[in-house]
Scaffold this motif. Structure first.
Motif, PDB file in Angstrom:
ATOM      1  N   ALA A  66       0.812  -1.213   0.000  1.00  0.00           N
ATOM      2  CA  ALA A  66       0.000   0.000   0.000  1.00  0.00           C
ATOM      3  C   ALA A  66       0.850   1.269   0.000  1.00  0.00           C
ATOM      4  CB  ALA A  66      -0.934  -0.004   1.213  1.00  0.00           C
ATOM      5  N   VAL A  67       2.077   1.180   0.505  1.00  0.00           N
ATOM      6  CA  VAL A  67       2.950   2.362   0.553  1.00  0.00           C
ATOM      7  C   VAL A  67       4.118   2.260  -0.422  1.00  0.00           C
ATOM      8  CG1 VAL A  67       2.337   2.850   2.949  1.00  0.00           C
ATOM      9  CG2 VAL A  67       4.315   1.392   2.477  1.00  0.00           C
ATOM     10  N   ALA A  68       4.198   1.170  -1.178  1.00  0.00           N
ATOM     11  CA  ALA A  68       5.337   0.927  -2.065  1.00  0.00           C
ATOM     12  C   ALA A  68       5.191   1.677  -3.381  1.00  0.00           C
ATOM     13  CB  ALA A  68       5.463  -0.571  -2.326  1.00  0.00           C
ATOM     14  N   MET A  69       6.277   1.731  -4.140  1.00  0.00           N
ATOM     15  CA  MET A  69       6.240   2.367  -5.459  1.00  0.00           C
ATOM     16  C   MET A  69       5.489   1.467  -6.444  1.00  0.00           C
ATOM     17  SD  MET A  69      10.073   1.828  -7.095  1.00  0.00           S
ATOM     18  CE  MET A  69      10.993   2.191  -5.598  1.00  0.00           C
ATOM     19  N   PRO A  70       4.972   2.037  -7.532  1.00  0.00           N
ATOM     20  CA  PRO A  70       4.255   1.218  -8.521  1.00  0.00           C
ATOM     21  C   PRO A  70       5.138   0.110  -9.095  1.00  0.00           C
ATOM     22  CG  PRO A  70       3.873   3.559  -8.903  1.00  0.00           C
ATOM     23  CD  PRO A  70       4.943   3.461  -7.861  1.00  0.00           C
ATOM     24  N   ASP A  71       4.506  -1.010  -9.449  1.00  0.00           N
ATOM     25  CA  ASP A  71       5.244  -2.176  -9.929  1.00  0.00           C
ATOM     26  C   ASP A  71       5.940  -1.944 -11.267  1.00  0.00           C
ATOM     27  OD1 ASP A  71       4.582  -3.667  -7.744  1.00  0.00           O
ATOM     28  OD2 ASP A  71       2.844  -4.626  -8.677  1.00  0.00           O
ATOM     29  N   ARG A  72       5.525  -0.917 -12.009  1.00  0.00           N
ATOM     30  CA  ARG A  72       6.075  -0.750 -13.364  1.00  0.00           C
ATOM     31  C   ARG A  72       7.524  -0.275 -13.366  1.00  0.00           C
ATOM     32  NH1 ARG A  72       5.276   4.540 -15.593  1.00  0.00           N
ATOM     33  NH2 ARG A  72       4.588   6.031 -14.021  1.00  0.00           N
ATOM     34  N   PHE A  73       8.051   0.145 -12.204  1.00  0.00           N
ATOM     35  CA  PHE A  73       9.436   0.623 -12.149  1.00  0.00           C
ATOM     36  C   PHE A  73      10.368  -0.563 -11.907  1.00  0.00           C
ATOM     37  CE2 PHE A  73       6.954   4.391 -11.273  1.00  0.00           C
ATOM     38  CZ  PHE A  73       7.624   5.383 -11.951  1.00  0.00           C
ATOM     39  N   PRO A  92      15.388  -6.869 -15.356  1.00  0.00           N
ATOM     40  CA  PRO A  92      15.862  -7.891 -14.409  1.00  0.00           C
ATOM     41  C   PRO A  92      15.203  -9.240 -14.638  1.00  0.00           C
ATOM     42  CG  PRO A  92      15.407  -5.832 -13.282  1.00  0.00           C
ATOM     43  CD  PRO A  92      14.891  -5.670 -14.680  1.00  0.00           C
ATOM     44  N   GLY A  93      16.026 -10.238 -14.896  1.00  0.00           N
ATOM     45  CA  GLY A  93      15.507 -11.569 -15.161  1.00  0.00           C
ATOM     46  C   GLY A  93      14.897 -12.220 -13.948  1.00  0.00           C
ATOM     47  N   ARG A  94      15.400 -11.909 -12.742  1.00  0.00           N
ATOM     48  CA  ARG A  94      14.898 -12.609 -11.574  1.00  0.00           C
ATOM     49  C   ARG A  94      13.472 -12.189 -11.240  1.00  0.00           C
ATOM     50  NH1 ARG A  94      19.057  -9.739  -7.368  1.00  0.00           N
ATOM     51  NH2 ARG A  94      17.707  -8.104  -6.556  1.00  0.00           N
ATOM     52  N   ALA A  95      13.046 -10.973 -11.648  1.00  0.00           N
ATOM     53  CA  ALA A  95      11.671 -10.552 -11.406  1.00  0.00           C
ATOM     54  C   ALA A  95      10.708 -11.389 -12.234  1.00  0.00           C
ATOM     55  CB  ALA A  95      11.508  -9.076 -11.727  1.00  0.00           C
ATOM     56  N   ALA A  96      11.034 -11.597 -13.518  1.00  0.00           N
ATOM     57  CA  ALA A  96      10.166 -12.394 -14.383  1.00  0.00           C
ATOM     58  C   ALA A  96      10.151 -13.850 -13.952  1.00  0.00           C
ATOM     59  CB  ALA A  96      10.646 -12.275 -15.827  1.00  0.00           C
ATOM     60  N   SER A  97      11.320 -14.388 -13.609  1.00  0.00           N
ATOM     61  CA  SER A  97      11.397 -15.795 -13.196  1.00  0.00           C
ATOM     62  C   SER A  97      10.626 -16.025 -11.909  1.00  0.00           C
ATOM     63  CB  SER A  97      12.858 -16.206 -13.005  1.00  0.00           C
ATOM     64  OG  SER A  97      13.588 -16.056 -14.193  1.00  0.00           O
ATOM     65  N   GLY A  98      10.697 -15.057 -10.993  1.00  0.00           N
ATOM     66  CA  GLY A  98      10.073 -15.230  -9.696  1.00  0.00           C
ATOM     67  C   GLY A  98       8.569 -15.380  -9.760  1.00  0.00           C
ATOM     68  N   ARG A  99       7.934 -14.809 -10.786  1.00  0.00           N
ATOM     69  CA  ARG A  99       6.471 -14.873 -10.872  1.00  0.00           C
ATOM     70  C   ARG A  99       5.980 -16.308 -11.045  1.00  0.00           C
ATOM     71  NH1 ARG A  99       7.584 -10.391 -14.369  1.00  0.00           N
ATOM     72  NH2 ARG A  99       7.206  -8.420 -13.288  1.00  0.00           N
ATOM     73  N   ALA A 100       6.782 -17.159 -11.644  1.00  0.00           N
ATOM     74  CA  ALA A 100       6.386 -18.552 -11.827  1.00  0.00           C
ATOM     75  C   ALA A 100       6.750 -19.416 -10.630  1.00  0.00           C
ATOM     76  CB  ALA A 100       7.053 -19.113 -13.077  1.00  0.00           C
ATOM     77  N   LEU A 101       7.548 -18.874  -9.727  1.00  0.00           N
ATOM     78  CA  LEU A 101       8.096 -19.670  -8.633  1.00  0.00           C
ATOM     79  C   LEU A 101       7.482 -19.340  -7.286  1.00  0.00           C
ATOM     80  CD1 LEU A 101      11.841 -19.383  -9.670  1.00  0.00           C
ATOM     81  CD2 LEU A 101      10.355 -21.372  -9.989  1.00  0.00           C
ATOM     82  N   SER A 102       6.674 -18.290  -7.236  1.00  0.00           N
ATOM     83  CA  SER A 102       6.162 -17.841  -5.954  1.00  0.00           C
ATOM     84  C   SER A 102       4.743 -17.343  -6.092  1.00  0.00           C
ATOM     85  CB  SER A 102       7.054 -16.724  -5.395  1.00  0.00           C
ATOM     86  OG  SER A 102       6.578 -16.265  -4.146  1.00  0.00           O
ATOM     87  N   VAL A 103       4.078 -17.214  -4.968  1.00  0.00           N
ATOM     88  CA  VAL A 103       2.735 -16.667  -4.942  1.00  0.00           C
ATOM     89  C   VAL A 103       2.772 -15.146  -4.869  1.00  0.00           C
ATOM     90  CG1 VAL A 103       2.500 -16.714  -2.416  1.00  0.00           C
ATOM     91  CG2 VAL A 103       0.462 -16.960  -3.856  1.00  0.00           C
ATOM     92  N   THR A 104       3.958 -14.575  -4.668  1.00  0.00           N
ATOM     93  CA  THR A 104       4.105 -13.131  -4.589  1.00  0.00           C
ATOM     94  C   THR A 104       5.279 -12.693  -5.450  1.00  0.00           C
ATOM     95  OG1 THR A 104       4.254 -11.271  -3.041  1.00  0.00           O
ATOM     96  CG2 THR A 104       5.607 -13.203  -2.548  1.00  0.00           C
ATOM     97  N   THR A 105       5.559 -11.402  -5.463  1.00  0.00           N
ATOM     98  CA  THR A 105       6.587 -10.849  -6.339  1.00  0.00           C
ATOM     99  C   THR A 105       7.440  -9.834  -5.584  1.00  0.00           C
ATOM    100  OG1 THR A 105       5.075  -9.097  -7.070  1.00  0.00           O
ATOM    101  CG2 THR A 105       5.143 -11.103  -8.400  1.00  0.00           C
ATOM    102  N   ASN A 106       8.489  -9.367  -6.264  1.00  0.00           N
ATOM    103  CA  ASN A 106       9.316  -8.301  -5.711  1.00  0.00           C
ATOM    104  C   ASN A 106       8.470  -7.077  -5.381  1.00  0.00           C
ATOM    105  OD1 ASN A 106      11.431  -9.992  -6.390  1.00  0.00           O
ATOM    106  ND2 ASN A 106      12.006  -8.837  -8.212  1.00  0.00           N
ATOM    107  N   CYS A 107       9.013  -6.225  -4.514  1.00  0.00           N
ATOM    108  CA  CYS A 107       8.296  -5.010  -4.135  1.00  0.00           C
ATOM    109  C   CYS A 107       9.313  -3.887  -3.954  1.00  0.00           C
ATOM    110  CB  CYS A 107       7.511  -5.233  -2.840  1.00  0.00           C
ATOM    111  SG  CYS A 107       6.612  -3.781  -2.257  1.00  0.00           S
ATOM    112  N   GLY A 108       9.104  -2.775  -4.626  1.00  0.00           N
ATOM    113  CA  GLY A 108       9.957  -1.613  -4.450  1.00  0.00           C
ATOM    114  C   GLY A 108       9.446  -0.750  -3.315  1.00  0.00           C
ATOM    115  N   CYS A 109      10.110  -0.824  -2.189  1.00  0.00           N
ATOM    116  CA  CYS A 109       9.672  -0.079  -1.002  1.00  0.00           C
ATOM    117  C   CYS A 109      10.917   0.383  -0.260  1.00  0.00           C
ATOM    118  CB  CYS A 109       8.799  -0.948  -0.100  1.00  0.00           C
ATOM    119  SG  CYS A 109       8.069  -0.053   1.290  1.00  0.00           S
TER     120      CYS A 109
END
Length: 535
Positions: A66-73, A92-109
């Motif tokens: 809720a307080v993090a930066m938008p995901d598009r960055f 970043p390749g690890r962001a794309a790969s992580g979507r298939a490996l987890s129920v959540t994703t990176n967060c810029g905060c």
């Protein structure tokens, strides 16, 4: 005299996360922090998917996002100036790969936004157990625990007695120095200044959003670091001395000039909010435990920020340590369980610190190179470092399975081999989607298929910590039909997952005496004295 099971020194993300975890496990703690409040500078800015799994399990994911930066960055852009043409772009390749490996994703905060969220949860969970503007002024350690003296902002001093102490007091840790714990690695790899500023950059970034904008000029290496993507930014000036800069030069006027130079526009209003000079090092403590004291976060591992692993590694230290402290303090495990914190987390600290150093060296951002270069292929592709930690300690019962990867930094294969992070598999419950990961984080979890009911009965009769059991394919549906395969089980097998989401033990199939097999495994994991073999 304050008497408390755990004293936490340091109120950054690692200390606050430790406090929240301990409260969840029913363990009282006292956190002291010498600063009057949470961070005022952005510092770290990214939470990787493994960290967000942890905060999801703690019930904090929504509050953080809720307080993090938008995901598009997400992109990384190189240019001579922000207004100039791109030299290079990296997704970043690890962001794309992580979507298939987890129920959540990176967060810029950024850290100054994250810490208030953590502080509120910690204060709600443990009222009156967080003391800011409070400094540790004396520490005495013995086999029975620690005796500490603390001093508040009003000058009043109090004594504290605790069974254990978590030293989360940063890279210059006074506690680590007092204990005589040395560090291995490289000191002062490069020097830098962080400028926290308010400047409207929307006209240059709206059409090319990125997490980092690396400015490459012959006599200036700088990085615009996205905080909110509009008017709040960090600007990092790297390798000061190599380019003829000194920290004392960075007055508000000088900072304004250098930011405008990096933008490529001389008329942009700039408000300097804060300036912080620091030196990047790559150092790991030679041990994470000294009697009743356990060190975590930057006190245990100091690394360059290239790769964004510092904060993430620290809060994952807290996750590993908290459940072990709680289990020992409740009398359900032997004190030797705490030795496994060092055995498990120090190799992780060494791996990510080394990788972060190589990232920094590869990018020409140190005095060792005179020209700009693009980063090594591993940079921001470290999916193996994010998800692939495999613990080997007494708190894991091996089943003899080995894993081999050609490059454990960038390669990750989901596996329920004991010691590994329990894999994400889509499931359903009462018609709603969830992940195996949503079952973890609150305590020990036993997973079986319907044919493995004997394991569930065995766990219910075993003395020790509470174990929550789930039958996959019964009350919880296997949405993909892949659960048994993903966890390497036969239809009558079982897997035991620790509170930190790592596999503690598994049996691929049924055993002749499941109660004996499970009890012996649990005794081994908890380092309880037993003559039984866990095999």
């Amino acid at each position: 005299m304050i008497d408390v099971p755990v004293l936490i020194v340091g109120g950054g993300p690692v200390g606050l996360t430790s406090s929240i975890h301990l409260s969840h496990f029913g363990i009282d703690s006292l956190l002291v922090e010498r600063h009057p409040g949470t961070a005022i500078l952005p510092k770290a800015r990214g939470l990787n998917a493994r960290t967000m799994e942890m905060y999801r399990q703690m019930g904090l994911e929504e509050a953080i996002r809720a307080v993090a930066m938008p995901d598009r960055f997400n992109a990384i852009i190189w240019s001579e100036t922000l207004a100039g043409a791109e030299i290079n772009r990296l997704e970043p390749g690890r962001a794309a790969s992580g979507r298939a490996l987890s129920v959540t994703t990176n967060c810029g905060c950024s850290q100054d936004i994250l810490e208030p969220v953590l502080r509120k949860r910690a204060e709600d969970a443990g009222p009156h157990r967080l003391r800011f503007s409070t400094e540790l002024i004396d520490l005495q350690c013995s086999a029975d625990g620690v005796r500490a003296r603390i001093r508040g902002a009003d000058g009043n001093e109090e004594d504290v007695r605790a069974r254990y102490l978590i030293a989360a007091d940063g890279s210059q840790s006074k506690i680590r120095h007092q204990l005589g714990i040395e560090r291995d690695g490289e000191h002062d790899v490069y020097d830098s200044v962080n400028i926290h500023c308010r400047v409207d950059l929307t006209r240059w970034v709206t059409d090319r959003p990125a997490r980092l904008y690396l400015i490459e000029q012959p006599d200036l290496r700088g990085t615009f670091m996205t905080i909110n993507g509009t008017d709040r930014w960090g600007f990092l000036v790297t390798s000061l001395s190599h380019y003829g800069f000194a920290p004392e030069q960075f007055t508000p006027e000088f900072c304004t000039d250098i930011i405008r130079r990096a933008i490529g526009a001389n008329d942009v209003p700039v408000e300097v909010l804060g300036v912080s000079a620091w030196k990047a090092s790559a150092l790991v403590a030679q041990r994470y435990r000294s009697g009743p004291v356990l060190i975590a976060g930057d006190a245990a591992h100091e690394m360059p920020p290239t790769g964004g692993f510092g904060l993430n590694t620290g809060v994952q230290d807290a996750q590993n340590l908290a459940w072990k402290l709680a289990t020992v303090l409740r009398g359900e495990a032997g004190d030797a369980l705490l030795d496994t914190y060092d055995e498990e987390r120090r190799p992780v600290g060494q791996a990510v610190t080394h990788s972060s150093l190589l990232n920094a060296l590869s990018m020409g951002r140190t005095s060792r190179q005179d020209r700009a270069v693009l980063p090594r292929k591993e940079f921001l592709n470290e999916i193996g470092l994010v998800f692939g930690a495999k613990y080997e300690s007494a708190a894991v019962v091996s089943d003899g399975t080995t894993l081999h990867l050609d490059d454990p930094v960038v390669q990750y294969v989901p596996s329920a081999v004991p010691g590994c992070r329990a894999p994400h598999v889509p499931l359903t419950r009462n018609g709603e989607s969830l992940s195996t990961l949503d079952l973890f984080g609150r305590g020990f979890v036993l997973l079986t298929a319907p044919q493995g009911s004997a394991w569930r009965d065995a766990a219910a009769r075993t003395q020790g910590p509470a174990i929550e059991s789930f039958v996959i394919g019964d009350e919880i549906g296997d949405a993909s039909g892949e659960w048994l395969k993903a966890y390497g089980l036969d239809a009558d097998g079982v897997v035991l997952v620790r509170p930190d989401g790592h596999v503690a033990w598994r049996s691929r199939g049924a055993r002749e005496n499941p109660a004996h097999a499970f009890g012996a495994a649990l005794d081994a994991i908890l380092c309880r004295s037993t003559s039984e073999s866990p095999a």
